[in-house]
Design a protein around this motif. Structure first.
Motif, PDB file in Angstrom:
ATOM      1  N   SER A   1       0.844  -1.197   0.000  1.00  0.00           N
ATOM      2  CA  SER A   1       0.000   0.000   0.000  1.00  0.00           C
ATOM      3  C   SER A   1       0.878   1.247   0.000  1.00  0.00           C
ATOM      4  N   ARG A   2       0.428   2.278  -0.706  1.00  0.00           N
ATOM      5  CA  ARG A   2       1.149   3.547  -0.689  1.00  0.00           C
ATOM      6  C   ARG A   2       0.765   4.400   0.521  1.00  0.00           C
ATOM      7  N   SER A   3      -0.333   4.056   1.135  1.00  0.00           N
ATOM      8  CA  SER A   3      -0.781   4.798   2.318  1.00  0.00           C
ATOM      9  C   SER A   3      -0.655   3.897   3.541  1.00  0.00           C
ATOM     10  N   PRO A   4      -0.628   4.467   4.738  1.00  0.00           N
ATOM     11  CA  PRO A   4      -0.532   3.640   5.954  1.00  0.00           C
ATOM     12  C   PRO A   4      -1.694   2.655   6.032  1.00  0.00           C
ATOM     13  N   ILE A   5      -1.417   1.481   6.571  1.00  0.00           N
ATOM     14  CA  ILE A   5      -2.456   0.452   6.692  1.00  0.00           C
ATOM     15  C   ILE A   5      -2.767   0.210   8.161  1.00  0.00           C
ATOM     16  N   VAL A   6      -4.027  -0.169   8.425  1.00  0.00           N
ATOM     17  CA  VAL A   6      -4.466  -0.441   9.797  1.00  0.00           C
ATOM     18  C   VAL A   6      -4.023  -1.836  10.192  1.00  0.00           C
ATOM     19  N   THR A   7      -3.319  -1.944  11.300  1.00  0.00           N
ATOM     20  CA  THR A   7      -2.868  -3.254  11.782  1.00  0.00           C
ATOM     21  C   THR A   7      -3.724  -3.756  12.951  1.00  0.00           C
ATOM     22  N   HIS A   8      -4.173  -2.841  13.817  1.00  0.00           N
ATOM     23  CA  HIS A   8      -5.001  -3.199  14.968  1.00  0.00           C
ATOM     24  C   HIS A   8      -6.083  -2.128  15.160  1.00  0.00           C
TER      25      HIS A   8
ATOM     26  N   MET B   1      -7.897  -5.743  18.753  1.00  0.00           N
ATOM     27  CA  MET B   1      -7.691  -6.966  17.992  1.00  0.00           C
ATOM     28  C   MET B   1      -6.929  -6.675  16.706  1.00  0.00           C
ATOM     29  N   ASN B   2      -6.332  -7.742  16.164  1.00  0.00           N
ATOM     30  CA  ASN B   2      -5.664  -7.657  14.874  1.00  0.00           C
ATOM     31  C   ASN B   2      -6.680  -7.358  13.781  1.00  0.00           C
ATOM     32  N   LYS B   3      -6.319  -6.474  12.848  1.00  0.00           N
ATOM     33  CA  LYS B   3      -7.264  -6.055  11.814  1.00  0.00           C
ATOM     34  C   LYS B   3      -7.703  -7.228  10.938  1.00  0.00           C
ATOM     35  N   THR B   4      -6.821  -8.177  10.723  1.00  0.00           N
ATOM     36  CA  THR B   4      -7.189  -9.345   9.916  1.00  0.00           C
ATOM     37  C   THR B   4      -8.293 -10.138  10.606  1.00  0.00           C
ATOM     38  N   TRP B   5      -8.161 -10.291  11.921  1.00  0.00           N
ATOM     39  CA  TRP B   5      -9.194 -11.008  12.687  1.00  0.00           C
ATOM     40  C   TRP B   5     -10.519 -10.252  12.640  1.00  0.00           C
ATOM     41  N   VAL B   6     -10.415  -8.930  12.743  1.00  0.00           N
ATOM     42  CA  VAL B   6     -11.629  -8.102  12.715  1.00  0.00           C
ATOM     43  C   VAL B   6     -12.373  -8.297  11.401  1.00  0.00           C
ATOM     44  N   ASP B   7     -11.638  -8.258  10.290  1.00  0.00           N
ATOM     45  CA  ASP B   7     -12.275  -8.410   8.981  1.00  0.00           C
ATOM     46  C   ASP B   7     -12.816  -9.822   8.784  1.00  0.00           C
TER      47      ASP B   7
ATOM     48  N   VAL C   1     -13.897   0.432  16.212  1.00  0.00           N
ATOM     49  CA  VAL C   1     -14.406   1.617  16.892  1.00  0.00           C
ATOM     50  C   VAL C   1     -13.723   2.837  16.299  1.00  0.00           C
ATOM     51  N   ASN C   2     -14.490   3.851  15.940  1.00  0.00           N
ATOM     52  CA  ASN C   2     -13.937   5.038  15.304  1.00  0.00           C
ATOM     53  C   ASN C   2     -12.820   5.651  16.145  1.00  0.00           C
ATOM     54  N   GLY C   3     -11.694   5.972  15.457  1.00  0.00           N
ATOM     55  CA  GLY C   3     -10.574   6.633  16.127  1.00  0.00           C
ATOM     56  C   GLY C   3      -9.654   5.698  16.872  1.00  0.00           C
ATOM     57  N   SER C   4      -9.939   4.376  16.825  1.00  0.00           N
ATOM     58  CA  SER C   4      -9.096   3.426  17.578  1.00  0.00           C
ATOM     59  C   SER C   4      -8.065   2.725  16.702  1.00  0.00           C
ATOM     60  N   GLU C   5      -8.038   3.031  15.433  1.00  0.00           N
ATOM     61  CA  GLU C   5      -7.149   2.327  14.502  1.00  0.00           C
ATOM     62  C   GLU C   5      -5.674   2.615  14.798  1.00  0.00           C
ATOM     63  N   VAL C   6      -4.867   1.555  14.695  1.00  0.00           N
ATOM     64  CA  VAL C   6      -3.404   1.668  14.822  1.00  0.00           C
ATOM     65  C   VAL C   6      -2.809   1.461  13.436  1.00  0.00           C
ATOM     66  N   TYR C   7      -2.029   2.459  12.968  1.00  0.00           N
ATOM     67  CA  TYR C   7      -1.504   2.419  11.603  1.00  0.00           C
ATOM     68  C   TYR C   7      -0.008   2.079  11.590  1.00  0.00           C
TER      69      TYR C   7
END
Length: 639
Positions: free
Chosen positions: A165-172, A185-191, A198-204
Motif C-alpha cells: 500500500s502507498r498509504s498507511p495500513i491499519v494493523t489493529h 484486535m488484529n485487523k485481519t481477525w476483525v475483517d 471503533v472510530n478513532g481506535s485504529e493503529v496504523y
C-alpha cells in the motif's frame, strides 16, 4: 646471393608482418609502444577514465550523503577532501602507470617488497567485478520490464501481499465484543469475523510500496536469508549473461575497442541526467526536493561533526576509484609525454561535478513523489539499492509516460555500470599481459572472453534467491577497508621508501620540469596529509565496523566468516610476496630487505628512447621478468 635482394625473402617478411599485425591487432601502426599499444586518441583515454571514475555511487550515494550531512554545507568538506586525499592519489597513480607503461602488479618493480599490494588491488577488483555486473544485470532486467504500457510496479498486483500500500495500513483496532467490553484486535481477525473498528481506535503502520514488493518478490524473488539459497532466478541469470557478453564484446580488442565504446557509454549518462533534470524541474514539488538536497538553509553546524568529514573523505576516495588498480592500468597505455597532471585535474573535477549535478536530477523527481503522496522528502529519500530500485522507480511510475522515463533511467544505470566494468576487466587483462606478454599477444580474445566466462559462472550465486545477500556481503567486506590498506601502503611505499623527490623527477621526465612552488602542494599532501587522512579513515572504519545485514536480516556466522576469508585472501598476498622477495634476494637479512626496497633493475620507462641519462643502464623490461630482484648495489639509478 644477398638475401636482401631475394624476392622470396621480401614475400616472407611481408607475410611475417601481416601475421604479426593480426596477432597483435590491439596495437596500431602509429602507436608509440608497439609491444603494449597506446590509446588511439587522447579523448579515448579521458572518456575511459571519466567512465571508470563516474559510476553508480555518483547517482545513488552522493546525493543522499549531501542531504543527510547538511545540504550545501557538505560541499565544503567534500571539496577539501578532494584536494587533500582524492586528487593527490589520483595524480600519483596516473603518473605511475604512464611512466613505466605497466599494470598494477608489474608496476611494483618500483618497490619489489610491495608487489603484494598490486596483487591485492587486482584481487579486490575481481571480487567487486563479480557483483558489480550483477547490479548491471538488475538494471537490464528493470529496463526490459519497463517496455510495457504500464510499469509493472505501478500498482499492487498478483505478486503483492496485504502489506502492499502507498498509504498507511491499519494493523489493529478496538472492537466491541460484548456490551461495554472493548478490546484491541488484529485487523485481519476483525475483517474475518465481520466486526467493525471503533472510530478513532485504529493503529496504523506504513505500508510497503508496490515498487518495494516488486523488487523483493518479483525481481529478486528474495529468500528469507543467506541460509536459504533457493534456485537461480533464470531471468536474472540471462541478464547477467547478456551483461558479460556486452563487456566481452567491448573489450575483445582491448583499449582499441573499449576506447570507442566509451564515446557512447561515458557521454550518454550526462544526456539522460540533463533530460531527467529538465523533466523534474517542471514537476510540482520539485523545488521542495531540491531544497532538501542542498538545504534551504545549509546546516553549517554539521561541519563540527567528525562523521561528516569521514563521509566526505570516504565518498571522494571510493568515487575516484583510486587504489583499485584501474587507474594504473588505463594510464599505462598513454604515450610517455602525455600531460597526466592536467588529465588528473579534468577527470577529478568532472567526477565531483557529476555527483552534484546528479543530485539535482534525483531530488527534483523525489520532491514530486513526496508532493503527490503528501509526505516529507525525508520519508521517501533512500540510498543505494533502495534508491535505484525502489524509491526512484516508484517516483517514475507516477509520472505521465512512466515507461519511457523508466527505460531512460535504467539505461543510464546500465551505461554508468558498464564504463566501470570495462576498466575493471582491463585491469585484469593488463595484469595478464604484463606477466605473460607473448601469450596475450596471440590469445587476447580467448583470454578476455575466458575471464568474462569465469566471472559469469562465479557470479551465478549472486542471482540465486539469496543473491542480494551475497552481493551485499562482497560489497561490505571487499569494497571497504581492504582498499584503504592498499592505498596507504601504495603512497607510503612510493613516497617514503622509493622517494617522493625521485618520483617527482620521474614525472618531470614526462611532463617537463616545473618550478619548486608547483610541487610544494603535492609534496605536502603525498608526504604528510594524504597518508594521515587515509590512516584516520581506516582506523575509523575498523572502529565502526559492524556485522553486515540486509533489510534488517542479520547474516549467519558462516556468512560473516566467509566475508572475512574473502578480504583476508585479498590482503594476505602483501606479506606473502614480501617474504618471497626477501627469500629470493641475496645477502644477510638486512641486505635482503634493503635490496627489496630498491627498484628492480628493469624499472623505468618502457621504451629506450625515453630513458635519458637517469635510466640509461636499466635492463630492458621486455627481456627480464619481475622476479629478478636486484642486490644491494642493484639500483638502476642514483638517488
Amino acid at each position: 646471393m644477398d638475401k636482401l635482394k631475394c624476392p622470396s625473402f621480401f614475400n616472407w617478411r611481408r607475410k611475417e608482418k601481416v601475421t604479426a599485425s593480426s596477432e597483435n591487432f590491439h596495437v596500431g601502426e602509429n602507436d608509440e609502444n608497439q609491444d603494449r599499444g597506446n590509446w588511439s586518441k587522447k579523448s579515448d583515454y579521458l572518456l575511459s577514465m571519466v567512465g571508470y571514475a563516474v559510476g553508480l555511487g555518483n547517482v545513488w550515494r552522493f546525493p543522499y550523503l549531501t542531504y543527510t550531512n547538511g545540504g550545501g554545507a557538505f560541499l565544503i568538506p567534500y571539496a577539501i577532501m578532494l584536494a587533500l586525499a582524492g586528487l593527490p592519489l589520483f595524480f600519483l597513480e596516473c603518473s605511475l602507470g604512464q611512466f613505466a607503461s605497466l599494470g598494477p602488479v608489474s608496476i611494483w618493480r618500483i618497490l619489489p617488497l610491495f608487489q603484494g599490494v598490486g596483487i591485492t588491488m587486482v584481487l579486490i577488483s575481481i571480487f567487486v567485478t563479480i557483483y558489480y555486473n550483477v547490479i548491471i544485470a538488475y538494471s537490464l532486467y528493470y529496463m526490459f520490464a519497463s517496455f510495457q504500457s504500464e510499469l509493472p510496479w505501478k500498482n499492487c498486483s498478483y505478486w503483492a501481499d496485504a502489506n502492499c500500500s502507498r498509504s498507511p495500513i491499519v494493523t489493529h483496532c478496538n472492537v466491541s465484543i460484548k456490551l461495554g467490553e472493548i478490546i484491541q484486535m488484529n485487523k485481519t481477525w476483525v475483517d474475518t469475523n465481520n466486526f467493525t473498528c471503533v472510530n478513532g481506535s485504529e493503529v496504523y503502520q506504513p505500508g510497503q510500496l508496490p515498487s518495494e514488493q516488486y523488487w523483493n518478490k518479483v525481481a529478486l524473488q528474495r529468500s528469507s536469508g543467506m541460509d536459504e539459497t533457493g534456485v537461480i532466478v533464470w531471468y536474472l541469470a540471462l541478464c547477467l549473461l547478456l551483461a558479460w557478453l556486452i563487456v566481452g564484446a567491448a573489450l575483445f580488442k582491448g583499449i582499441k575497442s573499449s576506447g570507442k565504446v566509451v564515446y557512447f557509454t561515458a557521454i550518454f549518462p550526462y544526456v539522460v541526467l540533463l533530460i531527467l533534470l529538465i523533466r523534474g524541474a517542471t514537476l510540482e514539488g520539485a523545488s521542495k526536493g531540491i531544497s532538501y538536497y542542498m538545504g534551504a538553509q545549509s546546516n553549517f553546524t554539521k561541519l563540527r561533526e567528525a562523521e561528516v568529514w569521514k563521509d566526505a573523505a570516504t565518498q571522494i576516495f571510493y568515487s575516484l576509484s583510486v587504489a583499485w588498480g584501474g587507474l594504473v592500468a588505463l594510464s599505462s597505455y598513454n604515450k610517455f609525454n602525455n600531460n597526466c597532471f592536467s588529465d588528473a585535474i579534468v577527470v577529478c573535477l568532472t567526477n565531483c561535478l557529476t555527483s552534484v549535478f546528479a543530485g539535482f536530477a534525483i531530488f527534483s523527481i523525489l520532491g514530486h513523489m513526496a508532493h503527490i503522496s503528501g509526505k516529507e522528502v525525508s520519508q521517501v529519500v533512500k540510498s543505494g539499492f533502495d534508491l535505484a530500485f525502489i524509491a526512484y522507480p516508484e517516483a517514475l511510475a507516477q509520472l505521465p509516460g512512466g515507461p519511457f522515463w523508466s527505460i531512460l533511467f535504467f539505461f543510464m544505470l546500465l551505461t554508468l555500470g558498464l564504463d566501470s566494468q570495462f576498466a575493471s576487466i582491463e585491469t585484469i587483462t593488463t595484469t595478464i599481459q604484463d606477466l605473460f606478454p607473448k601469450v596475450m599477444k596471440k590469445m587476447r580474445v580467448p583470454i578476455t572472453l575466458g575471464c568474462c566466462l569465469v566471472l559469469f559462472l562465479l557470479g551465478l550465486v549472486c542471482v540465486t534467491q539469496a543473491g542480494i545477500y551475497w552481493v551485499h556481503l562482497i560489497d561490505h567486506f571487499c569494497a571497504g577497508w581492504g582498499i584503504l590498506i592498499a592505498a596507504i601502503l601504495e603512497i607510503v611505499g612510493i613516497v617514503w621508501i622509493y622517494g617522493g623527490n625521485r618520483f617527482i623527477e620521474d614525472i618531470e621526465m614526462m611532463i617537463g620540469a616545473k618550478r619548486w612552488i608547483f610541487w610544494l602542494w603535492w609534496r605536502t599532501c603525498w608526504f604528510v596529509i594524504t597518508p594521515i587522512l587515509l590512516i584516520a579513515i581506516l582506523v575509523w572504519s575498523l572502529v565502526k565496523f559492524h556485522r553486515p545485514d540486509y533489510a534488517k536480516i542479520p547474516y549467519p556466522d558462516w556468512g560473516v566468516a566467509l566475508g572475512w576469508c574473502m578480504i583476508i585472501f585479498c590482503i594476505i598476498w602483501i606479506p606473502i610476496m614480501a617474504t618471497v622477495k626477501i627469500i629470493q634476494a641475496k645477502g644477510n637479512i638486512f641486505q635482503r630487505i634493503v635490496s627489496c626496497c630498491r627498484p628492480a633493475s628493469n624499472w623505468g620507462p618502457y621504451l629506450e628512447r625515453h630513458r635519458g641519462e637517469r635510466y640509461k643502464d636499466m635492463v630492458d623490461p621486455k627481456t627480464e621478468t619481475d622476479h629478478e630482484i636486484p642486490t644491494v648495489s642493484g639500483s638502476s639509478k642514483p638517488e
